[in-house]
Motif scaffolding. Structure first.
Motif, short mmCIF file in Angstrom:
data_model
loop_
_atom_site.label_atom_id
_atom_site.label_comp_id
_atom_site.label_asym_id
_atom_site.label_seq_id
_atom_site.Cartn_x
_atom_site.Cartn_y
_atom_site.Cartn_z
N THR A 28 0.65 -1.27 0.40
CA THR A 28 0.17 0.22 0.00
C THR A 28 -0.21 1.39 0.13
O THR A 28 1.25 1.84 -0.81
N ARG A 51 2.22 12.78 15.04
CA ARG A 51 1.15 12.16 15.24
C ARG A 51 0.00 12.42 17.24
O ARG A 51 0.91 12.04 18.09
N ASP A 55 -4.68 8.82 17.87
CA ASP A 55 -5.25 8.55 16.71
C ASP A 55 -4.42 7.07 16.36
O ASP A 55 -3.17 6.86 16.60
N PRO A 56 -4.54 5.75 16.59
CA PRO A 56 -4.69 4.36 17.26
C PRO A 56 -3.86 3.67 15.83
O PRO A 56 -4.19 4.68 14.28
N ILE A 58 -2.07 0.53 13.43
CA ILE A 58 -2.80 -1.06 12.87
C ILE A 58 -0.84 -1.66 13.30
O ILE A 58 -0.22 -0.71 13.07
N HIS A 60 0.74 -5.48 12.40
CA HIS A 60 1.16 -5.76 11.26
C HIS A 60 1.81 -7.32 11.91
O HIS A 60 2.65 -7.28 12.87
N THR A 110 -10.52 -2.14 21.09
CA THR A 110 -10.56 -2.48 19.80
C THR A 110 -8.88 -2.52 19.65
O THR A 110 -8.12 -1.50 19.87
N ARG A 114 -3.17 -6.16 10.47
CA ARG A 114 -2.50 -5.97 8.50
C ARG A 114 -2.16 -7.76 8.67
O ARG A 114 -0.92 -7.55 9.69
N PRO A 135 2.09 3.00 11.36
CA PRO A 135 1.16 4.09 10.43
C PRO A 135 2.00 4.67 9.41
O PRO A 135 2.98 4.16 9.20
N SER A 136 1.76 5.31 8.18
CA SER A 136 2.00 5.31 7.19
C SER A 136 3.33 6.32 7.50
O SER A 136 2.87 7.64 8.43
N SER A 174 -4.82 1.23 2.85
CA SER A 174 -5.59 -0.76 2.96
C SER A 174 -6.28 -0.24 2.90
O SER A 174 -7.40 1.49 3.98
N ILE A 176 -10.25 -0.41 5.29
CA ILE A 176 -10.26 -0.58 6.77
C ILE A 176 -12.06 -1.23 7.38
O ILE A 176 -12.94 -0.32 7.02
N ARG A 188 -12.66 2.83 6.24
CA ARG A 188 -11.33 4.43 5.20
C ARG A 188 -11.84 2.76 4.09
O ARG A 188 -11.70 1.76 3.70
N GLY A 219 -7.46 9.34 10.55
CA GLY A 219 -7.50 9.27 8.97
C GLY A 219 -8.47 9.40 7.94
O GLY A 219 -9.00 9.25 6.80
#
Ligand code: TXA
Ligand code: MG
Length: 324
Positions: A28, A51, A55-56, A58, A60, A110, A114, A135-136, A174, A176, A188, A219
């Protein structure tokens, strides 16, 4: 310090085990990765990106077997998506296990998970015994990076290593899907088209329209992915007088025809895909935005794409880039 750029997975793994951050390639966009179970490493992800910590992130993982340790359960509809789209540009949100630090989930109960498809990062994840929070790898709010050079240019002075996996094959973040309520919700739009998710779930899925009043998911904030140069949609242009003040306008179009533009205003045109190919446009989008932002233009104007397939996710990014 200036980040080294290379393909050395063992070096990346050693740095991550030591609590350092490494930029990783995914199909991605590039991620800014740290040990998701190490709070100090996770804290430095937020620092490095500037950041907001609400803001949670992801996490991997390399395989579906690994996911069970971190989530309460994988409901049957999620299992279907996993079978069809993992590894790949899909993130799913589940009720989490306590082992996931609060900092990763911004205190939510939660967690977003990914399994990326990029071979270098998959191999790296297999070598590690912890998930990577990532994150990105861009400064918060800016355009996501789709090459190692994009990362190095902006974050190179803050991190030791960029794992170079070439140009991202998908080029959009990705898709979401959340499985934390009574029905799945798409949070998303991204690298997997909505249509494909609908088909896989027999349409048993809602789409949550983004709202800037939802601080848990920046995001999804209206303004994001933004170049520094003023950015407009062709459907929402400033008035003619203001347009005339820009001496050099870059025009982003898609396919064989482009939307009408006011007469007498000179523009330079960049086509995301002359053939009208959504995948090609997705691959090119963020790189082109960066190129135009770094170029000699004093405004950027974009056409929207047809609202289907990856066109929807691309339009989502264009709308956010243009949001004020
Ligand atoms: O393609 C991608 O997803 C890339 C690559 C690196 O994997 N990552 C990425 O991460 O785009 P980031 O942090 O830029 O975007 C993650 C999004 C954020 O909007 C965040 O709010 C949302 O995921 N998110 C993370 N955890 C969540 C959760 N528990 N519930 C709802 N949204 C969550
Ligand atoms: Mg991002």
């Amino acid at each position: 310090m200036q980040a080294e750029i290379g393909k050395d997975i063992s070096r990346a793994a050693a740095l991550l085990r030591a609590g350092k951050l490494v930029a990783i390639p995914t199909e991605t966009v590039y991620g800014l990765a740290g040990n998701a179970l190490n709070e100090a490493a996770v804290a430095s992800i937020f620092d490095t990106k500037e950041r907001p910590s609400f803001d949670p992130l992801i996490i991997h993982l390399p395989t579906l077997d690994h996911v069970a340790q971190y989530v309460q359960e994988i409901p049957p509809l999620a299992q279907r998506l996993a079978d069809q789209f993992w590894p790949g540009p899909l993130t799913m949100v589940f009720a989490r296990q306590p082992v996931v630090p609060d900092l990763v989930t911004a205190g939510l109960d939660t967690v977003a998970v990914r399994i990326p498809r990029h071979p270098l990062t998959r191999q790296l994840l297999l070598e590690l015994d912890f998930p990577l929070a990532a994150p990105s790898a861009n400064p918060f709010g800016y355009i996501s990076p789709t090459s190692a050079e994009h990362v190095a240019r902006q974050l190179g002075h803050k991190i030791p290593y960029v794992l170079d996996g070439g140009h991202c094959q998908v080029g959009l973040e990705s898709t979401i899907v959340s499985f934390t309520g009574s029905e799945p919700v798409i949070l998303r739009k991204g690298g997997i088209a909505l249509e494909a998710i609908f088909a896989a779930l027999d349409s048993k899925v809602a789409v949550q329209t983004h709202s800037s009043s939802n601080p848990q998911a920046p995001g999804m904030l209206a303004k994001h992915y933004s170049p520094q140069v003023p950015f407009f949609l062709v459907t929402d242009l400033p008035d003619h007088q203001q347009l005339l003040r820009y001496s050099s306008i870059a025009r982003i179009v898609f396919g064989a025809t482009s939307a009408p533009f006011p007469m007498g205003i000179p523009t330079t045109t960049f086509n995301l895909s002359v053939q009208g190919d959504f995948s090609q446009a997705a691959r090119k989008l963020f790189g082109l935005l960066r190129q135009l932002d770094d170029g000699n233009f004093d405004a950027i104007v974009a056409d929207l794409l047809p609202e289907r397939g990856l066109g929807r996710a691309i339009n989502d990014r264009l709308r956010r880039a243009a949001a004020r």
